[in-house]
Design a protein around this motif. Structure first.
Motif, PDB file in Angstrom:
ATOM      1  N   ASP A 181      18.171  16.366 -45.915  1.00 56.17           N
ATOM      2  CA  ASP A 181      19.623  16.383 -46.126  1.00 56.17           C
ATOM      3  C   ASP A 181      20.354  16.608 -44.806  1.00 56.17           C
ATOM      4  O   ASP A 181      20.040  17.551 -44.067  1.00 56.17           O
ATOM      5  CB  ASP A 181      20.011  17.485 -47.123  1.00 56.17           C
ATOM      6  N   VAL A 182      21.323  15.735 -44.541  1.00 56.28           N
ATOM      7  CA  VAL A 182      22.068  15.813 -43.279  1.00 56.28           C
ATOM      8  C   VAL A 182      23.352  16.613 -43.475  1.00 56.28           C
ATOM      9  O   VAL A 182      24.055  16.462 -44.474  1.00 56.28           O
ATOM     10  CB  VAL A 182      22.398  14.387 -42.752  1.00 56.28           C
ATOM     11  N   ILE A 183      23.649  17.457 -42.496  1.00 56.68           N
ATOM     12  CA  ILE A 183      24.866  18.282 -42.542  1.00 56.68           C
ATOM     13  C   ILE A 183      25.970  17.563 -41.778  1.00 56.68           C
ATOM     14  O   ILE A 183      25.743  17.045 -40.676  1.00 56.68           O
ATOM     15  CB  ILE A 183      24.587  19.666 -41.913  1.00 56.68           C
ATOM     16  N   HIS A 184      27.151  17.516 -42.384  1.00 60.51           N
ATOM     17  CA  HIS A 184      28.286  16.858 -41.747  1.00 60.51           C
ATOM     18  C   HIS A 184      29.299  17.896 -41.272  1.00 60.51           C
ATOM     19  O   HIS A 184      29.325  19.025 -41.769  1.00 60.51           O
ATOM     20  CB  HIS A 184      28.956  15.884 -42.732  1.00 60.51           C
ATOM     21  N   ALA A 185      30.105  17.504 -40.304  1.00 54.30           N
ATOM     22  CA  ALA A 185      31.135  18.415 -39.789  1.00 54.30           C
ATOM     23  C   ALA A 185      31.990  18.915 -40.950  1.00 54.30           C
ATOM     24  O   ALA A 185      32.329  18.157 -41.866  1.00 54.30           O
ATOM     25  CB  ALA A 185      31.993  17.696 -38.759  1.00 54.30           C
ATOM     26  N   LYS A 186      32.321  20.186 -40.926  1.00 53.66           N
ATOM     27  CA  LYS A 186      33.151  20.874 -41.931  1.00 53.66           C
ATOM     28  C   LYS A 186      32.421  21.166 -43.233  1.00 53.66           C
ATOM     29  O   LYS A 186      33.006  21.736 -44.153  1.00 53.66           O
ATOM     30  CB  LYS A 186      34.450  20.118 -42.197  1.00 53.66           C
ATOM     31  N   ASP A 187      31.138  20.769 -43.354  1.00 57.95           N
ATOM     32  CA  ASP A 187      30.342  21.259 -44.484  1.00 57.95           C
ATOM     33  C   ASP A 187      30.220  22.772 -44.338  1.00 57.95           C
ATOM     34  O   ASP A 187      30.363  23.315 -43.231  1.00 57.95           O
ATOM     35  CB  ASP A 187      28.923  20.663 -44.463  1.00 57.95           C
ATOM     36  N   ILE A 188      29.952  23.457 -45.452  1.00 62.36           N
ATOM     37  CA  ILE A 188      29.761  24.910 -45.397  1.00 62.36           C
ATOM     38  C   ILE A 188      28.332  25.226 -45.825  1.00 62.36           C
ATOM     39  O   ILE A 188      27.885  24.808 -46.889  1.00 62.36           O
ATOM     40  CB  ILE A 188      30.777  25.635 -46.302  1.00 62.36           C
ATOM     41  N   LEU A 189      27.624  25.958 -44.979  1.00 67.37           N
ATOM     42  CA  LEU A 189      26.246  26.340 -45.272  1.00 67.37           C
ATOM     43  C   LEU A 189      26.224  27.773 -45.805  1.00 67.37           C
ATOM     44  O   LEU A 189      26.859  28.659 -45.230  1.00 67.37           O
ATOM     45  CB  LEU A 189      25.392  26.291 -44.003  1.00 67.37           C
ATOM     46  N   VAL A 190      25.499  27.964 -46.905  1.00 63.30           N
ATOM     47  CA  VAL A 190      25.306  29.315 -47.445  1.00 63.30           C
ATOM     48  C   VAL A 190      23.904  29.744 -47.025  1.00 63.30           C
ATOM     49  O   VAL A 190      22.915  29.144 -47.431  1.00 63.30           O
ATOM     50  CB  VAL A 190      25.446  29.331 -48.984  1.00 63.30           C
ATOM     51  N   VAL A 191      23.844  30.766 -46.159  1.00 69.42           N
ATOM     52  CA  VAL A 191      22.575  31.149 -45.525  1.00 69.42           C
ATOM     53  C   VAL A 191      22.232  32.598 -45.861  1.00 69.42           C
ATOM     54  O   VAL A 191      23.086  33.479 -45.802  1.00 69.42           O
ATOM     55  CB  VAL A 191      22.672  30.985 -43.985  1.00 69.42           C
ATOM     56  N   ILE A 192      20.960  32.837 -46.193  1.00 65.24           N
ATOM     57  CA  ILE A 192      20.494  34.200 -46.487  1.00 65.24           C
ATOM     58  C   ILE A 192      19.445  34.588 -45.449  1.00 65.24           C
ATOM     59  O   ILE A 192      18.674  33.737 -44.996  1.00 65.24           O
ATOM     60  CB  ILE A 192      19.913  34.284 -47.926  1.00 65.24           C
ATOM     61  N   GLY A 193      19.434  35.870 -45.067  1.00 67.66           N
ATOM     62  CA  GLY A 193      18.422  36.290 -44.111  1.00 67.66           C
ATOM     63  C   GLY A 193      18.569  37.736 -43.705  1.00 67.66           C
ATOM     64  O   GLY A 193      19.474  38.443 -44.148  1.00 67.66           O
ATOM     65  N   HIS A 194      17.651  38.169 -42.859  1.00 66.26           N
ATOM     66  CA  HIS A 194      17.713  39.517 -42.290  1.00 66.26           C
ATOM     67  C   HIS A 194      18.902  39.550 -41.326  1.00 66.26           C
ATOM     68  O   HIS A 194      19.192  38.572 -40.635  1.00 66.26           O
ATOM     69  CB  HIS A 194      16.406  39.806 -41.529  1.00 66.26           C
ATOM     70  N   ASN A 195      19.581  40.694 -41.285  1.00 64.15           N
ATOM     71  CA  ASN A 195      20.791  40.788 -40.463  1.00 64.15           C
ATOM     72  C   ASN A 195      20.555  40.419 -38.997  1.00 64.15           C
ATOM     73  O   ASN A 195      21.391  39.778 -38.365  1.00 64.15           O
ATOM     74  CB  ASN A 195      21.387  42.203 -40.554  1.00 64.15           C
ATOM     75  N   ASN A 196      19.400  40.810 -38.445  1.00 64.43           N
ATOM     76  CA  ASN A 196      19.107  40.481 -37.035  1.00 64.43           C
ATOM     77  C   ASN A 196      18.981  38.976 -36.838  1.00 64.43           C
ATOM     78  O   ASN A 196      19.426  38.425 -35.826  1.00 64.43           O
ATOM     79  CB  ASN A 196      17.806  41.171 -36.582  1.00 64.43           C
ATOM     80  N   ASP A 197      18.351  38.298 -37.819  1.00 66.23           N
ATOM     81  CA  ASP A 197      18.178  36.842 -37.721  1.00 66.23           C
ATOM     82  C   ASP A 197      19.519  36.120 -37.903  1.00 66.23           C
ATOM     83  O   ASP A 197      19.820  35.152 -37.198  1.00 66.23           O
ATOM     84  CB  ASP A 197      17.188  36.351 -38.786  1.00 66.23           C
ATOM     85  N   LEU A 198      20.326  36.627 -38.848  1.00 67.36           N
ATOM     86  CA  LEU A 198      21.644  36.018 -39.071  1.00 67.36           C
ATOM     87  C   LEU A 198      22.523  36.139 -37.832  1.00 67.36           C
ATOM     88  O   LEU A 198      23.294  35.238 -37.510  1.00 67.36           O
ATOM     89  CB  LEU A 198      22.337  36.677 -40.271  1.00 67.36           C
ATOM     90  N   LYS A 199      22.361  37.255 -37.122  1.00 69.77           N
ATOM     91  CA  LYS A 199      23.155  37.472 -35.903  1.00 69.77           C
ATOM     92  C   LYS A 199      22.859  36.393 -34.865  1.00 69.77           C
ATOM     93  O   LYS A 199      23.755  35.856 -34.218  1.00 69.77           O
ATOM     94  CB  LYS A 199      22.834  38.867 -35.337  1.00 69.77           C
ATOM     95  N   LYS A 200      21.565  36.048 -34.721  1.00 69.72           N
ATOM     96  CA  LYS A 200      21.178  34.995 -33.775  1.00 69.72           C
ATOM     97  C   LYS A 200      21.799  33.654 -34.186  1.00 69.72           C
ATOM     98  O   LYS A 200      22.253  32.891 -33.340  1.00 69.72           O
ATOM     99  CB  LYS A 200      19.644  34.862 -33.727  1.00 69.72           C
ATOM    100  N   LEU A 201      21.787  33.388 -35.491  1.00 66.71           N
ATOM    101  CA  LEU A 201      22.355  32.140 -35.989  1.00 66.71           C
ATOM    102  C   LEU A 201      23.865  32.121 -35.779  1.00 66.71           C
ATOM    103  O   LEU A 201      24.458  31.097 -35.415  1.00 66.71           O
ATOM    104  CB  LEU A 201      22.015  31.947 -37.473  1.00 66.71           C
ATOM    105  N   GLU A 202      24.519  33.271 -36.013  1.00 68.09           N
ATOM    106  CA  GLU A 202      25.976  33.373 -35.819  1.00 68.09           C
ATOM    107  C   GLU A 202      26.376  33.026 -34.386  1.00 68.09           C
ATOM    108  O   GLU A 202      27.396  32.408 -34.142  1.00 68.09           O
ATOM    109  CB  GLU A 202      26.460  34.802 -36.125  1.00 68.09           C
ATOM    110  N   GLU A 203      25.524  33.457 -33.438  1.00 73.62           N
ATOM    111  CA  GLU A 203      25.835  33.194 -32.027  1.00 73.62           C
ATOM    112  C   GLU A 203      25.831  31.694 -31.750  1.00 73.62           C
ATOM    113  O   GLU A 203      26.601  31.204 -30.923  1.00 73.62           O
ATOM    114  CB  GLU A 203      24.833  33.924 -31.135  1.00 73.62           C
ATOM    115  N   LYS A 204      24.977  30.951 -32.457  1.00 70.54           N
ATOM    116  CA  LYS A 204      24.947  29.480 -32.319  1.00 70.54           C
ATOM    117  C   LYS A 204      26.161  28.845 -32.989  1.00 70.54           C
ATOM    118  O   LYS A 204      26.732  27.886 -32.499  1.00 70.54           O
ATOM    119  CB  LYS A 204      23.658  28.925 -32.951  1.00 70.54           C
ATOM    120  N   ALA A 205      26.535  29.420 -34.135  1.00 67.19           N
ATOM    121  CA  ALA A 205      27.673  28.882 -34.876  1.00 67.19           C
ATOM    122  C   ALA A 205      28.960  29.143 -34.097  1.00 67.19           C
ATOM    123  O   ALA A 205      29.859  28.397 -34.083  1.00 67.19           O
ATOM    124  CB  ALA A 205      27.767  29.528 -36.245  1.00 67.19           C
TER     125      ALA A 205
END
Length: 217
Positions: free
Chosen positions: A193-217
């Motif tokens: 499945d391809v993600i398009h601009a302005k799509d919204i991703l619902v992501v679950i994870g450990h807070n430390n891992d989510l923090k790394k992802l947030e920095e990319k977002a």
């Protein structure tokens, strides 16, 4: 039969809960000690009553035991909040959801048997901080001490790539639970499945891992 709710305490949080439930079509009994607040909600909910929630006789007279869920949203008075919760549990209300002022208050509420404890001020603060750090983080829900769910708006990092290409699980230890797009919501996204601009991703994870992802977002 539709669920019936009672909301005790009509401050900003309790009032908002009562109005939203009623707007969704549920029967709502709203209660407060303040006659002005009761009057303000008389036309908004099913029933609005002036009563002292630490008075067991008053609660029994209102048939509070028959409600599926009772939300206790008493502001500053922690003692009244705890007393009210105890009385509701004693009467036999199965689900008592209580607004807590701080962690200690919350621990006491869970110990005496509250079904759920919410921290609206703290949660709003946490959400605001995450939104300030990364404007693409739209929402943040704490599941437990170490795990959360975030909603991320797909910016350049995500747009045009498939989940397989992003490999979020391997690189960040998080799982994409759903993708919201203009076409609807995909609650079981596949690797291709391809993600398009302005799509919204619902992501679950450990807070430390989510923090790394947030920095990319």
């Amino acid at each position: 039969m539709s669920k019936q709710f009672a909301v005790i305490g009509l401050g900003r949080f309790g009032g908002s809960v009562a109005k939203t439930l009623h707007d969704m079509g549920y029967e709502v009994l709203a209660m407060d000690r303040d006659p002005q607040r009761v009057q303000d909600y008389a036309q908004i909910v099913t029933h609005a009553v002036e009563a002292d929630s630490t008075d067991e006789k008053a609660l029994r007279a209102l048939g509070i035991r028959n409600f599926d869920v009772v939300v206790v949203s008493i502001g500053e008075d922690i003692q009244s909040s705890i007393m009210t919760t105890l009385i509701l549990l004693e009467i036999g209300v199965e689900k008592v959801v209580v607004k807590a002022k701080n962690d200690l208050h919350g621990k006491v509420l869970y110990k005496i048997g509250a079904y759920k404890v919410v921290y609206p001020e703290r949660d709003m603060g946490v959400r605001l901080v995450h939104n300030l750090i990364s404007p693409n983080i739209l929402d943040y829900i704490e599941l437990a001490d170490d795990y959360s769910i975030i909603e991320v708006s797909a910016g350049d990092f995500f747009a045009g790539k498939s989940l397989e290409q992003l490999d979020i699980r391997a690189k960040y230890g998080c799982n994409v639970m759903a993708i919201k797009s203009k076409d609807g919501i995909n609650i079981a996204p596949l690797a291709h499945d391809v993600i398009h601009a302005k799509d919204i991703l619902v992501v679950i994870g450990h807070n430390n891992d989510l923090k790394k992802l947030e920095e990319k977002a």
